[in-house]
Design a protein around this motif. Structure first.
Motif, PDB file in Angstrom:
ATOM      1  N   ARG A 238       0.803  -1.228   0.000  1.00  0.00           N
ATOM      2  CA  ARG A 238       0.000   0.000   0.000  1.00  0.00           C
ATOM      3  C   ARG A 238       0.830   1.270   0.000  1.00  0.00           C
ATOM      4  NH1 ARG A 238      -3.552  -2.672   3.579  1.00  0.00           N
ATOM      5  NH2 ARG A 238      -2.493  -1.681   5.335  1.00  0.00           N
ATOM      6  N   VAL A 239       2.037   1.201   0.554  1.00  0.00           N
ATOM      7  CA  VAL A 239       2.852   2.417   0.633  1.00  0.00           C
ATOM      8  C   VAL A 239       3.497   2.763  -0.707  1.00  0.00           C
ATOM      9  CG1 VAL A 239       3.348   2.088   3.074  1.00  0.00           C
ATOM     10  CG2 VAL A 239       4.883   1.090   1.373  1.00  0.00           C
ATOM     11  N   TYR A 240       3.411   1.876  -1.701  1.00  0.00           N
ATOM     12  CA  TYR A 240       4.075   2.105  -2.982  1.00  0.00           C
ATOM     13  C   TYR A 240       3.092   2.644  -4.017  1.00  0.00           C
ATOM     14  CZ  TYR A 240       7.894  -0.641  -1.032  1.00  0.00           C
ATOM     15  OH  TYR A 240       8.914  -1.096  -0.236  1.00  0.00           O
ATOM     16  N   PRO A 241       3.598   3.430  -4.983  1.00  0.00           N
ATOM     17  CA  PRO A 241       2.708   3.968  -6.023  1.00  0.00           C
ATOM     18  C   PRO A 241       2.217   2.907  -7.001  1.00  0.00           C
ATOM     19  CG  PRO A 241       4.998   4.579  -6.459  1.00  0.00           C
ATOM     20  CD  PRO A 241       4.971   3.956  -5.104  1.00  0.00           C
ATOM     21  N   HIS A 242       2.952   1.796  -7.129  1.00  0.00           N
ATOM     22  CA  HIS A 242       2.556   0.734  -8.059  1.00  0.00           C
ATOM     23  C   HIS A 242       2.435  -0.580  -7.292  1.00  0.00           C
ATOM     24  CE1 HIS A 242       3.255   3.364 -11.503  1.00  0.00           C
ATOM     25  NE2 HIS A 242       4.414   3.696 -10.959  1.00  0.00           N
ATOM     26  N   ARG A 243       1.342  -1.302  -7.532  1.00  0.00           N
ATOM     27  CA  ARG A 243       1.105  -2.584  -6.870  1.00  0.00           C
ATOM     28  C   ARG A 243       0.763  -3.635  -7.911  1.00  0.00           C
ATOM     29  NH1 ARG A 243      -1.270   1.244  -3.638  1.00  0.00           N
ATOM     30  NH2 ARG A 243      -3.331   0.955  -4.559  1.00  0.00           N
ATOM     31  N   ALA A 244       1.123  -4.879  -7.617  1.00  0.00           N
ATOM     32  CA  ALA A 244       0.883  -5.970  -8.569  1.00  0.00           C
ATOM     33  C   ALA A 244       0.496  -7.238  -7.824  1.00  0.00           C
ATOM     34  CB  ALA A 244       2.126  -6.215  -9.415  1.00  0.00           C
ATOM     35  N   ARG A 245      -0.254  -8.084  -8.517  1.00  0.00           N
ATOM     36  CA  ARG A 245      -0.698  -9.363  -7.940  1.00  0.00           C
ATOM     37  C   ARG A 245      -0.419 -10.468  -8.953  1.00  0.00           C
ATOM     38  NH1 ARG A 245      -5.918 -11.941  -7.281  1.00  0.00           N
ATOM     39  NH2 ARG A 245      -6.796 -10.297  -8.609  1.00  0.00           N
ATOM     40  N   PHE A 246       0.175 -11.572  -8.476  1.00  0.00           N
ATOM     41  CA  PHE A 246       0.578 -12.674  -9.344  1.00  0.00           C
ATOM     42  C   PHE A 246       0.000 -13.991  -8.823  1.00  0.00           C
ATOM     43  CE2 PHE A 246       3.880  -9.471  -9.230  1.00  0.00           C
ATOM     44  CZ  PHE A 246       4.230  -9.282 -10.562  1.00  0.00           C
ATOM     45  N   LEU A 247      -0.223 -14.925  -9.761  1.00  0.00           N
ATOM     46  CA  LEU A 247      -0.524 -16.311  -9.408  1.00  0.00           C
ATOM     47  C   LEU A 247       0.746 -17.106  -9.664  1.00  0.00           C
ATOM     48  CD1 LEU A 247      -2.504 -18.562  -8.574  1.00  0.00           C
ATOM     49  CD2 LEU A 247      -3.032 -18.860 -11.002  1.00  0.00           C
ATOM     50  N   ASP A 271      -2.720 -26.429  -2.755  1.00  0.00           N
ATOM     51  CA  ASP A 271      -1.441 -27.035  -2.382  1.00  0.00           C
ATOM     52  C   ASP A 271      -0.311 -26.659  -3.325  1.00  0.00           C
ATOM     53  OD1 ASP A 271      -2.646 -28.209  -0.231  1.00  0.00           O
ATOM     54  OD2 ASP A 271      -2.887 -30.180  -1.174  1.00  0.00           O
ATOM     55  N   ASP A 272      -0.637 -26.323  -4.568  1.00  0.00           N
ATOM     56  CA  ASP A 272       0.400 -26.096  -5.578  1.00  0.00           C
ATOM     57  C   ASP A 272       0.411 -24.684  -6.135  1.00  0.00           C
ATOM     58  OD1 ASP A 272       1.223 -28.861  -5.514  1.00  0.00           O
ATOM     59  OD2 ASP A 272      -0.591 -29.327  -6.648  1.00  0.00           O
ATOM     60  N   HIS A 273      -0.447 -23.791  -5.621  1.00  0.00           N
ATOM     61  CA  HIS A 273      -0.513 -22.431  -6.154  1.00  0.00           C
ATOM     62  C   HIS A 273      -0.695 -21.427  -5.008  1.00  0.00           C
ATOM     63  CE1 HIS A 273      -1.786 -25.012  -9.519  1.00  0.00           C
ATOM     64  NE2 HIS A 273      -1.217 -24.104 -10.295  1.00  0.00           N
ATOM     65  N   CYS A 274      -0.203 -20.217  -5.220  1.00  0.00           N
ATOM     66  CA  CYS A 274      -0.393 -19.140  -4.251  1.00  0.00           C
ATOM     67  C   CYS A 274      -0.433 -17.807  -4.980  1.00  0.00           C
ATOM     68  CB  CYS A 274       0.715 -19.140  -3.201  1.00  0.00           C
ATOM     69  SG  CYS A 274       2.368 -18.788  -3.860  1.00  0.00           S
ATOM     70  N   GLU A 275      -0.961 -16.795  -4.302  1.00  0.00           N
ATOM     71  CA  GLU A 275      -0.948 -15.437  -4.830  1.00  0.00           C
ATOM     72  C   GLU A 275       0.152 -14.646  -4.131  1.00  0.00           C
ATOM     73  OE1 GLU A 275      -4.559 -13.258  -4.847  1.00  0.00           O
ATOM     74  OE2 GLU A 275      -5.741 -14.868  -5.759  1.00  0.00           O
ATOM     75  N   VAL A 276       0.808 -13.789  -4.889  1.00  0.00           N
ATOM     76  CA  VAL A 276       1.841 -12.913  -4.348  1.00  0.00           C
ATOM     77  C   VAL A 276       1.436 -11.478  -4.636  1.00  0.00           C
ATOM     78  CG1 VAL A 276       4.244 -12.178  -4.505  1.00  0.00           C
ATOM     79  CG2 VAL A 276       3.681 -14.610  -4.589  1.00  0.00           C
ATOM     80  N   LEU A 277       1.339 -10.677  -3.575  1.00  0.00           N
ATOM     81  CA  LEU A 277       0.965  -9.268  -3.688  1.00  0.00           C
ATOM     82  C   LEU A 277       2.150  -8.424  -3.251  1.00  0.00           C
ATOM     83  CD1 LEU A 277      -1.284  -7.075  -4.064  1.00  0.00           C
ATOM     84  CD2 LEU A 277      -1.777  -7.366  -1.633  1.00  0.00           C
ATOM     85  N   GLY A 278       2.603  -7.536  -4.151  1.00  0.00           N
ATOM     86  CA  GLY A 278       3.753  -6.710  -3.833  1.00  0.00           C
ATOM     87  C   GLY A 278       3.640  -5.339  -4.458  1.00  0.00           C
ATOM     88  N   GLY A 279       4.555  -4.472  -4.092  1.00  0.00           N
ATOM     89  CA  GLY A 279       4.550  -3.116  -4.626  1.00  0.00           C
ATOM     90  C   GLY A 279       5.957  -2.571  -4.741  1.00  0.00           C
ATOM     91  N   LEU A 300      -1.921 -11.305 -12.569  1.00  0.00           N
ATOM     92  CA  LEU A 300      -3.356 -11.128 -12.335  1.00  0.00           C
ATOM     93  C   LEU A 300      -3.760  -9.660 -12.480  1.00  0.00           C
ATOM     94  CD1 LEU A 300      -3.840 -13.532  -9.282  1.00  0.00           C
ATOM     95  CD2 LEU A 300      -4.219 -14.011 -11.710  1.00  0.00           C
ATOM     96  N   GLU A 301      -2.948  -8.780 -11.976  1.00  0.00           N
ATOM     97  CA  GLU A 301      -3.179  -7.349 -12.111  1.00  0.00           C
ATOM     98  C   GLU A 301      -1.902  -6.595 -11.758  1.00  0.00           C
ATOM     99  OE1 GLU A 301      -6.423  -6.396  -9.544  1.00  0.00           O
ATOM    100  OE2 GLU A 301      -5.317  -6.835  -7.715  1.00  0.00           O
TER     101      GLU A 301
END
Length: 332
Positions: A238-247, A271-279, A300-301
């Motif tokens: 949230r503190v970053y101007p750009h955020r992304a979400r991945f599978l 069991d074999d997949h996760c989401e990663v949210l970063g900025g 994802l976005e």
């Protein structure tokens, strides 16, 4: 005081004294305890049963070397500390909470707030004096003032408002909040609080606070977000101007071992997949971090990051083609 209440208090004090004796030495014989307490061996047996009822596993053995022994139990019963032990314990917890020992600070602070509730006033100045003479080095967490942590922890516990000075981009301003939880990351301490001036939930870095004080004005707790999740998402995205979400095509446990909790949020899909949210300040930085994990992944976005992936892929293919085995053969 009537005789019944006096007898009850006398029994309680004697049982606590018995507990203290059992904590001091590995084995006591019945006659030794009776002599120390000034009672009969029969009274010692009754007091031992009272301790067992309270959850203390007191073992009794016969023969040479036998006697009463306080052993480990399934649950942790209350500890009985004398003044010296209480001071040393509080100082150790203060150092652990305010220092940089990863993973220990939050547990130390929780234990310290419990001890603070029952610590006699006469011991507080000794705790402060001793804690000021202890320093540490190493570790990854930014050190903070233990007294500041205690002030905020008490405010959270007692549900009273807190005030502190906090820097913004251009100036230092006073903030007035309803403190909810202290959260320790692998690098820093944060306070999750309801900001009364901005009418919303905020997280604050404790190491950036100054002039921290707890007020006497109590508040009724509001429905709050999960503290650890809110702070982690704020720090990681949230503190970053750009955020992304991945599978990511790997388990959440695997990816959490590769990414610092302060760098990204990892959510389990299956069991074999996760989401990663970063900025980050630049989406390419987030993309490269996920690429270097070494797992297949999907964007994802946001949509523009998917287009950026294709552009980078073409550039990488072009760069690889100039040094491909086929081109080397053509030149030979």
């Amino acid at each position: 005081m009537d005789a019944a209440s006096g007898d009850e208090r006398g029994t309680t004090e004697r049982v606590l004294t018995l507990l203290g004796l059992l904590q001091q030495r590995r084995v006591w014989t019945g006659p030794e305890l009776a002599d120390r307490l000034g009672v009969t061996s029969r009274t010692v047996r009754r007091d031992v049963e009272r301790l067992r009822t309270l959850g203390y596993p007191v073992h009794a053995s016969q023969g040479v070397g036998g006697g009463y022994q306080l052993g480990p139990g399934q649950d942790l019963p209350p500890l009985l500390l004398d003044d010296e032990e209480a001071i040393v314990t509080a100082v150790s917890l203060l150092v652990g909470a305010g220092g940089a020992v990863a993973g220990a600070g939050d547990a130390a602070l929780r234990a310290l707030t419990k001890l603070d509730r029952v610590l006699p006033t006469r011991l507080r100045h000794e705790v402060r004096a001793l804690s000021g003479s202890v320093e540490s080095f190493g570790g990854g967490r930014t050190p903070v003032d233990p007294e500041m942590l205690m002030t905020l922890a008490r405010a959270c516990r007692d549900e009273v408002e807190a005030r502190f000075e906090y820097p913004t981009e251009s100036e230092v301003r006073q903030r007035q909040v309803e403190p909810y939880r202290l959260v320790a990351s692998d690098r820093r301490w944060y306070l999750l609080a309801y900001d009364l001036d901005r009418d919303g939930w905020r997280s604050f870095r404790v190491d950036r606070m100054t002039d921290v004080s707890a007020r006497t004005w109590r508040f009724r707790p509001r429905p709050a977000p999960d503290a650890a999740t809110y702070v982690q998402e704020g720090v990681a995205s949230r503190v970053y101007p750009h955020r992304a979400r991945f599978l990511v095509h790997a388990s959440a446990d695997t990816v959490r071992e590769q990414i610092s909790a302060s760098a990204a949020v990892v959510r389990r899909r299956d069991d074999d997949h996760c989401e990663v949210l970063g900025g980050a300040d630049n989406l390419d930085i987030v993309l490269m971090h996920v690429l270097l994990l070494g797992h297949d992944f999907e964007v994802l976005e946001p949509p523009e990051l998917a287009r950026r992936c294709r552009a980078l892929a073409e550039r990488l293919m072009s760069a690889g083609a100039t040094n491909s085995p086929e081109s080397d053969l053509d030149q030979s």
